[in-house]
Design an enzyme around this catalytic site. Structure first.
Site, PDB file in Angstrom:
ATOM      1  CB  CYS A   1      -6.713  -2.138  -1.923  1.00  0.00           C
ATOM      2  SG  CYS A   1      -6.625  -3.237  -0.719  1.00  0.00           S
TER       3      CYS A   1
ATOM      4  CG  HIS B   1      -1.640  -1.773  -2.457  1.00  0.00           C
ATOM      5  ND1 HIS B   1      -2.103  -0.496  -2.580  1.00  0.00           N
ATOM      6  CD2 HIS B   1      -2.504  -2.705  -1.647  1.00  0.00           C
ATOM      7  CE1 HIS B   1      -3.237  -0.560  -1.699  1.00  0.00           C
ATOM      8  NE2 HIS B   1      -3.435  -1.811  -1.039  1.00  0.00           N
TER       9      HIS B   1
END
Length: 482
Positions: free
Chosen positions: A331, A428
């Site tokens: 991310c 994630h």
């Protein structure tokens, strides 16, 4: 009306989240339908819900303990710090504003109806709602307009159990002092207290319990000894991961970013017997003998990138790569690894562009709309399935995305450099997928176990419930609910 009980703390980090998770699992094992609820949370460690929003990661664990999928009503107000003085405000799963801390108080009155709406909706069909407070009700300077502790308890007419943390010392003063500063109506709403995190024989604190009851009039529900298996559960705070724990010879090094976010990626790695996860604080170099440098998510990528350079970690990372080391950016960490981050709308500061670390040939453009999704992918190298979630601003594109190493449906995801040793992705939670985790780390030279991470979490929640059943008067606690 559904019955409810609220666990508040005599201070921050007294273990409220873990207590609620354990009580939720205990209630479920007793055959009760139970739901967790936290009116207001402050955390950058968020979870994506089945209804497409975001809540605090701790409430997602509590939902799991209760046998439920996480929904936005479990944490209707989530504050995600972006700077030392400002935070993003998430209401019922969606971003509504970014406010300065000094201005937030003016918004709380507007939020109480939404909080109560979520509370009552969540309780529909449940036997019991377990409510977690935030911080401490002793912060009476914050009582006006409060939605996190006694303000909510009063508005929803929920009784309170007060938890004290004996591990940090001064627990008698914590509890008696809270009694002393609370106004009488709030004081009377507390029906009992408990002591958490005791090391040693709990009977040694019998006189302490008597002293607290003599000064407050509150009965004791018990003394909960230190739960040594807590490290096996997803960490709510990055400092929980920084605490020394069992670990192996394969070193995963993680720079501790100022606004680190969604670091649950690290929990399954830390659970591997042969893996040691090392959180590197500011002022220390990245160790030269790391097997993998993992750059985690960030709530403020551009600011954290500047701090990354200020720590000299950019130099350490470049040296690590020259030595043939492996890097994973997730991310915000993925965005940092690219050539440039473009923030044309000034979402993270003044509009403009900043150079990235330059290890991936990609460019990220930040965009106002946040991408939130629970995602199933496939690892292109091993063919293993991967489950996770996306929660980010921005899109990333460039030549290195042609070497995407994940596939989401028909869409390639992620990027890698020509060597394949530097990788990035927006996904994630991917290390929770046991097959992928084993294949990826084995490819880096690790000796991975047959650990089932999901099973370990559930087994630990069962053990936590049994721990509380042994040391707390849970019958009396549940009987207090109304």
């Amino acid at each position: 009306m559904t019955r409810a009980i609220m666990i508040q703390g005599a201070g921050s980090n007294v273990g409220k989240s873990l207590l609620v998770a354990g009580l939720a699992r205990a209630a479920r094992l007793r055959g009760l339908s139970v739901a967790p609820f936290k009116p207001q949370n402050m955390s950058n460690n968020a979870a994506v819900t089945v209804d497409g929003g975001e809540i605090g990661r701790a409430q997602a664990l509590q939902a799991r303990a209760a046998g439920l999928e996480p929904v936005v009503d479990m944490n209707p107000v989530l504050l995600k710090p972006e700077t030392d003085t400002g935070a993003q405000v998430i209401v019922q799963g969606r971003r509504v504003a970014t406010v300065k801390a000094r201005d937030y108080g003016r918004h709380k009155a507007e939020l109480m109806p939404r909080v109560l709406e979520s509370f009552h909706r969540l309780g529909t069909g449940a036997d019991l709602v377990l409510v977690e407070g935030a911080g401490s009700p002793a912060e009476v300077n914050l009582r006006a307009g409060d939605i996190a502790n006694m303000g909510f308890a009063e508005a929803a007419d929920v009784p309170v159990v007060l938890a004290g943390d004996i591990d940090r010392g001064g627990v008698i003063a914590q509890l008696v002092g809270t009694h002393a500063v609370l106004p009488a109506p709030d004081r009377d709403r507390i029906g009992a207290f408990l002591i958490n995190k005791f090391r040693g024989d709990p009977r040694l604190f019998d006189d302490g319990l008597t002293t607290i009851t003599d000064h407050t009039g509150w009965p004791s529900l018990g003394v909960v000894p230190w739960f040594p298996e807590a490290w096996r559960l997803p960490a709510e705070d990055i400092m929980d991961l920084a605490t020394p724990r069992p670990g192996g010879t394969f070193r995963v090094v993680v720079p501790r970013l100022n606004r680190i976010a969604n670091f649950d990626d690290l929990d399954p790695l830390a659970a591997e017997p042969d893996v040691s996860v090392e959180i590197v604080p500011a002022g220390r170099p990245l160790p030269a003998d790391a097997d993998l440098v993992l750059i985690p998510g960030s709530k403020s990528t551009i600011a954290d990138l500047a701090d990354f350079r200020a720590q000299g970690w950019d130099v350490d990372l470049a040296a690590h790569i020259r030595r043939g080391g492996h890097v994973m950016g997730l991310c915000g960490g993925y965005q940092m690894l690219g050539r440039e981050i473009v923030d044309a709308d000034g979402l993270e500061g003044p509009p403009g562009a900043v150079p990235g670390l330059g290890h991936l040939d990609v460019v990220t453009r930040l965009e106002p709309e946040k991408h939130l999704s629970r995602t199933t992918a496939q690892d292109r190298d091993s063919g293993e399935p991967v489950t996770g979630y996306e929660i980010h601003l921005g899109r990333t594109a460039g030549p290195d995305t042609a070497r995407a190493w994940l596939t989401i449906g028909d869409r390639p995801e992620g990027a890698a450099d020509a060597s394949g040793r530097v990788r990035g992705s927006y996904l994630h939670g991917l290390f929770e997928s046991d097959g992928f985790r084993r294949a990826y780390l084995a490819g880096l030279g690790g000796e991975m176990s047959e650990l089932s991470y999901s099973s370990q979490v559930d087994e630990t929640l069962d053990a936590l419930a049994a721990h509380l059943e042994t040391h707390l008067d849970i019958d009396a606690l549940f009987a207090m609910a109304r």
